[in-house]
Design a protein around this motif. Structure first.
Motif, PDB file in Angstrom:
ATOM      1  N   ALA A  70       0.824  -1.205   0.000  1.00 25.50           N
ATOM      2  CA  ALA A  70       0.000   0.000   0.000  1.00 25.50           C
ATOM      3  C   ALA A  70       0.862   1.261   0.000  1.00 25.50           C
ATOM      4  O   ALA A  70       0.587   2.217  -0.741  1.00 25.50           O
ATOM      5  CB  ALA A  70      -0.933  -0.010   1.214  1.00 25.50           C
ATOM      6  N   ARG A  71       1.891   1.280   0.793  1.00 19.89           N
ATOM      7  CA  ARG A  71       2.792   2.443   0.834  1.00 19.89           C
ATOM      8  C   ARG A  71       3.487   2.635  -0.505  1.00 19.89           C
ATOM      9  O   ARG A  71       3.635   3.773  -0.990  1.00 19.89           O
ATOM     10  CB  ARG A  71       3.818   2.286   1.957  1.00 19.89           C
ATOM     11  N   ALA A  72       3.930   1.537  -1.111  1.00 23.71           N
ATOM     12  CA  ALA A  72       4.619   1.640  -2.401  1.00 23.71           C
ATOM     13  C   ALA A  72       3.680   2.161  -3.488  1.00 23.71           C
ATOM     14  O   ALA A  72       4.068   3.003  -4.309  1.00 23.71           O
ATOM     15  CB  ALA A  72       5.179   0.277  -2.795  1.00 23.71           C
ATOM     16  N   TYR A  73       2.451   1.671  -3.492  1.00 25.95           N
ATOM     17  CA  TYR A  73       1.474   2.137  -4.478  1.00 25.95           C
ATOM     18  C   TYR A  73       1.141   3.607  -4.256  1.00 25.95           C
ATOM     19  O   TYR A  73       1.009   4.381  -5.206  1.00 25.95           O
ATOM     20  CB  TYR A  73       0.203   1.295  -4.393  1.00 25.95           C
ATOM     21  N   ALA A  74       0.964   3.990  -2.994  1.00 25.23           N
ATOM     22  CA  ALA A  74       0.653   5.384  -2.694  1.00 25.23           C
ATOM     23  C   ALA A  74       1.786   6.309  -3.120  1.00 25.23           C
ATOM     24  O   ALA A  74       1.541   7.411  -3.630  1.00 25.23           O
ATOM     25  CB  ALA A  74       0.373   5.546  -1.199  1.00 25.23           C
ATOM     26  N   ALA A  75       3.010   5.857  -2.922  1.00 24.87           N
ATOM     27  CA  ALA A  75       4.166   6.664  -3.323  1.00 24.87           C
ATOM     28  C   ALA A  75       4.180   6.905  -4.830  1.00 24.87           C
ATOM     29  O   ALA A  75       4.729   7.910  -5.300  1.00 24.87           O
ATOM     30  CB  ALA A  75       5.459   5.975  -2.895  1.00 24.87           C
ATOM     31  N   GLU A  76       3.555   6.001  -5.575  1.00 24.96           N
ATOM     32  CA  GLU A  76       3.481   6.144  -7.032  1.00 24.96           C
ATOM     33  C   GLU A  76       2.172   6.787  -7.481  1.00 24.96           C
ATOM     34  O   GLU A  76       1.866   6.826  -8.674  1.00 24.96           O
ATOM     35  CB  GLU A  76       3.648   4.777  -7.701  1.00 24.96           C
ATOM     36  N   GLY A  77       1.375   7.291  -6.523  1.00 25.33           N
ATOM     37  CA  GLY A  77       0.215   8.082  -6.877  1.00 25.33           C
ATOM     38  C   GLY A  77      -1.120   7.388  -6.859  1.00 25.33           C
ATOM     39  O   GLY A  77      -2.147   8.002  -7.186  1.00 25.33           O
ATOM     40  N   ALA A  78      -1.181   6.114  -6.498  1.00 26.57           N
ATOM     41  CA  ALA A  78      -2.444   5.380  -6.537  1.00 26.57           C
ATOM     42  C   ALA A  78      -3.367   5.792  -5.392  1.00 26.57           C
ATOM     43  O   ALA A  78      -2.921   6.146  -4.302  1.00 26.57           O
ATOM     44  CB  ALA A  78      -2.191   3.880  -6.465  1.00 26.57           C
ATOM     45  N   SER A  79      -4.671   5.733  -5.658  1.00 27.52           N
ATOM     46  CA  SER A  79      -5.680   5.798  -4.610  1.00 27.52           C
ATOM     47  C   SER A  79      -5.933   4.376  -4.134  1.00 27.52           C
ATOM     48  O   SER A  79      -5.837   3.429  -4.930  1.00 27.52           O
ATOM     49  CB  SER A  79      -6.970   6.421  -5.136  1.00 27.52           C
ATOM     50  N   LEU A  80      -6.278   4.212  -2.862  1.00 30.32           N
ATOM     51  CA  LEU A  80      -6.285   2.879  -2.275  1.00 30.32           C
ATOM     52  C   LEU A  80      -7.552   2.561  -1.504  1.00 30.32           C
ATOM     53  O   LEU A  80      -8.126   3.424  -0.840  1.00 30.32           O
ATOM     54  CB  LEU A  80      -5.106   2.727  -1.298  1.00 30.32           C
ATOM     55  N   THR A  81      -7.954   1.295  -1.588  1.00 34.81           N
ATOM     56  CA  THR A  81      -8.855   0.704  -0.607  1.00 34.81           C
ATOM     57  C   THR A  81      -8.068  -0.380   0.120  1.00 34.81           C
ATOM     58  O   THR A  81      -7.506  -1.271  -0.516  1.00 34.81           O
ATOM     59  CB  THR A  81     -10.092   0.073  -1.251  1.00 34.81           C
ATOM     60  N   LEU A  82      -8.025  -0.281   1.426  1.00 33.40           N
ATOM     61  CA  LEU A  82      -7.359  -1.280   2.256  1.00 33.40           C
ATOM     62  C   LEU A  82      -8.436  -2.121   2.932  1.00 33.40           C
ATOM     63  O   LEU A  82      -9.327  -1.585   3.595  1.00 33.40           O
ATOM     64  CB  LEU A  82      -6.482  -0.614   3.312  1.00 33.40           C
ATOM     65  N   ALA A  83      -8.347  -3.427   2.756  1.00 33.22           N
ATOM     66  CA  ALA A  83      -9.343  -4.347   3.313  1.00 33.22           C
ATOM     67  C   ALA A  83      -8.654  -5.334   4.239  1.00 33.22           C
ATOM     68  O   ALA A  83      -7.636  -5.925   3.883  1.00 33.22           O
ATOM     69  CB  ALA A  83     -10.063  -5.090   2.187  1.00 33.22           C
ATOM     70  N   ALA A  84      -9.198  -5.502   5.428  1.00 34.45           N
ATOM     71  CA  ALA A  84      -8.658  -6.455   6.401  1.00 34.45           C
ATOM     72  C   ALA A  84      -9.686  -6.627   7.506  1.00 34.45           C
ATOM     73  O   ALA A  84     -10.727  -5.967   7.517  1.00 34.45           O
ATOM     74  CB  ALA A  84      -7.319  -5.980   6.969  1.00 34.45           C
ATOM     75  N   ARG A  85      -9.384  -7.507   8.455  1.00 32.39           N
ATOM     76  CA  ARG A  85     -10.335  -7.787   9.530  1.00 32.39           C
ATOM     77  C   ARG A  85     -10.221  -6.852  10.713  1.00 32.39           C
ATOM     78  O   ARG A  85     -11.170  -6.709  11.483  1.00 32.39           O
ATOM     79  CB  ARG A  85     -10.148  -9.232  10.011  1.00 32.39           C
ATOM     80  N   THR A  86      -9.062  -6.195  10.889  1.00 34.31           N
ATOM     81  CA  THR A  86      -8.821  -5.412  12.092  1.00 34.31           C
ATOM     82  C   THR A  86      -8.926  -3.924  11.794  1.00 34.31           C
ATOM     83  O   THR A  86      -8.061  -3.343  11.134  1.00 34.31           O
ATOM     84  CB  THR A  86      -7.427  -5.733  12.670  1.00 34.31           C
ATOM     85  N   ASP A  87      -9.969  -3.305  12.303  1.00 32.31           N
ATOM     86  CA  ASP A  87     -10.257  -1.910  11.990  1.00 32.31           C
ATOM     87  C   ASP A  87      -9.156  -0.972  12.475  1.00 32.31           C
ATOM     88  O   ASP A  87      -8.786  -0.022  11.774  1.00 32.31           O
ATOM     89  CB  ASP A  87     -11.601  -1.520  12.610  1.00 32.31           C
ATOM     90  N   THR A  88      -8.615  -1.212  13.665  1.00 34.90           N
ATOM     91  CA  THR A  88      -7.595  -0.306  14.202  1.00 34.90           C
ATOM     92  C   THR A  88      -6.349  -0.291  13.326  1.00 34.90           C
ATOM     93  O   THR A  88      -5.757   0.773  13.101  1.00 34.90           O
ATOM     94  CB  THR A  88      -7.217  -0.704  15.636  1.00 34.90           C
ATOM     95  N   GLN A 126     -18.441 -10.501   1.913  1.00 35.34           N
ATOM     96  CA  GLN A 126     -17.601  -9.417   2.420  1.00 35.34           C
ATOM     97  C   GLN A 126     -16.581  -8.977   1.379  1.00 35.34           C
ATOM     98  O   GLN A 126     -16.279  -7.777   1.262  1.00 35.34           O
ATOM     99  CB  GLN A 126     -16.905  -9.848   3.712  1.00 35.34           C
ATOM    100  N   VAL A 127     -16.036  -9.913   0.628  1.00 36.13           N
ATOM    101  CA  VAL A 127     -15.104  -9.553  -0.448  1.00 36.13           C
ATOM    102  C   VAL A 127     -15.831  -8.750  -1.522  1.00 36.13           C
ATOM    103  O   VAL A 127     -15.328  -7.726  -2.010  1.00 36.13           O
ATOM    104  CB  VAL A 127     -14.450 -10.804  -1.052  1.00 36.13           C
ATOM    105  N   GLU A 128     -17.012  -9.206  -1.893  1.00 32.90           N
ATOM    106  CA  GLU A 128     -17.795  -8.477  -2.889  1.00 32.90           C
ATOM    107  C   GLU A 128     -18.160  -7.083  -2.376  1.00 32.90           C
ATOM    108  O   GLU A 128     -18.197  -6.117  -3.153  1.00 32.90           O
ATOM    109  CB  GLU A 128     -19.045  -9.277  -3.244  1.00 32.90           C
ATOM    110  N   ASN A 129     -18.404  -6.960  -1.079  1.00 31.88           N
ATOM    111  CA  ASN A 129     -18.693  -5.658  -0.494  1.00 31.88           C
ATOM    112  C   ASN A 129     -17.479  -4.731  -0.588  1.00 31.88           C
ATOM    113  O   ASN A 129     -17.632  -3.524  -0.831  1.00 31.88           O
ATOM    114  CB  ASN A 129     -19.109  -5.815   0.967  1.00 31.88           C
ATOM    115  N   ALA A 130     -16.284  -5.281  -0.385  1.00 35.84           N
ATOM    116  CA  ALA A 130     -15.066  -4.473  -0.502  1.00 35.84           C
ATOM    117  C   ALA A 130     -14.916  -3.932  -1.924  1.00 35.84           C
ATOM    118  O   ALA A 130     -14.503  -2.784  -2.134  1.00 35.84           O
ATOM    119  CB  ALA A 130     -13.842  -5.291  -0.111  1.00 35.84           C
ATOM    120  N   VAL A 131     -15.243  -4.770  -2.902  1.00 35.73           N
ATOM    121  CA  VAL A 131     -15.179  -4.339  -4.302  1.00 35.73           C
ATOM    122  C   VAL A 131     -16.224  -3.250  -4.562  1.00 35.73           C
ATOM    123  O   VAL A 131     -15.922  -2.210  -5.162  1.00 35.73           O
ATOM    124  CB  VAL A 131     -15.386  -5.539  -5.244  1.00 35.73           C
ATOM    125  N   SER A 132     -17.454  -3.470  -4.109  1.00 40.55           N
ATOM    126  CA  SER A 132     -18.519  -2.476  -4.290  1.00 40.55           C
ATOM    127  C   SER A 132     -18.165  -1.166  -3.601  1.00 40.55           C
ATOM    128  O   SER A 132     -18.400  -0.068  -4.144  1.00 40.55           O
ATOM    129  CB  SER A 132     -19.840  -3.018  -3.746  1.00 40.55           C
TER     130      SER A 132
END
Length: 209
Positions: A26-44, A73-79
């Protein structure tokens, strides 16, 4: 002067994006200008990583709690990503876990199967959810995480082997569509998974403890 970053204007969805390899991607992509969605189980962890990336790179980052074992839940992340950004250019199926270490016949069957579920089903659900939209747009990139375990790590090895074979087959199925899929194996990285396995990682000959 126009922004010359290679991923400027692109959108990436990264599972397991709250820590470890997912966070580094995620950091590498952001450094190259990408917008991001981060998906995982732990909100904090998601919120912490997102805020760090926003502060460091000024990136647009959104988060969504996602258990990749659950197709909905995966489909929700995509939506969620499509609602926020309108497109998904890159899907990184990175979410992973580890089970017990030991001879196959001594391992707990439920924990063994859980590793298969996270890696194999999670990758399948992620690919399945983004490919139709990528095909419609005529472009897209999917990155699946491969890897190796070793003796006494049969669940992880079986899962990663399945991902490699899935990726190979999918790459043939997508040939000529503008959508590509690749599997990468980053090797032994000092993350929570390697620590839980009781292994030591090495960088440049130096042990990381």
């Amino acid at each position: 002067m126009a922004d010359q970053r290679r991923l400027q204007g692109k959108v990436a969805l990264i599972t397991g994006g709250g820590r470890g390899i997912g966070q580094a991607i995620a950091r590498a992509y952001a450094a190259e200008g990408a917008s991001l969605t981060l998906a995982a189980r732990t909100d904090t962890e998601l919120r912490s990583t997102a805020e760090t990336i926003r502060s460091a790179f000024g990136s647009e980052v959104t988060t969504v709690i996602t258990d990749v074992r659950d197709r909905e839940q995966v489909e929700n992340a995509v939506s969620h990503t499509l609602d926020r950004f309108g497109t998904i250019d890159v899907m990184v199926n990175n979410a992973g876990n580890t089970g017990e270490i030991g001879p196959l016949w001594k391992l707990d069957p439920e924990r063994w199967a859980n590793v298969i579920s996270v890696h194999v089903l999670g990758t399948y659900y992620g690919c399945r959810a983004v490919i139709p939209g990528m095909l419609e747009r005529g472009r897209g990139r999917i990155v699946n995480m491969a890897g190796v375990g070793g003796p006494n790590d049969t669940s992880y090895d079986a899962a990663k082997t399945a991902i490699i074979n899935m990726t190979e087959n999918l790459s043939v199925e997508l040939a000529g569509t503008g959508v590509t899929v690749n599997a990468i194996s980053p090797g032994s990285i000092h993350t929570r998974i390697t620590v839980r396995k009781g292994r030591r990682s090495y960088v440049g000959g130096r042990r990381l403890d």
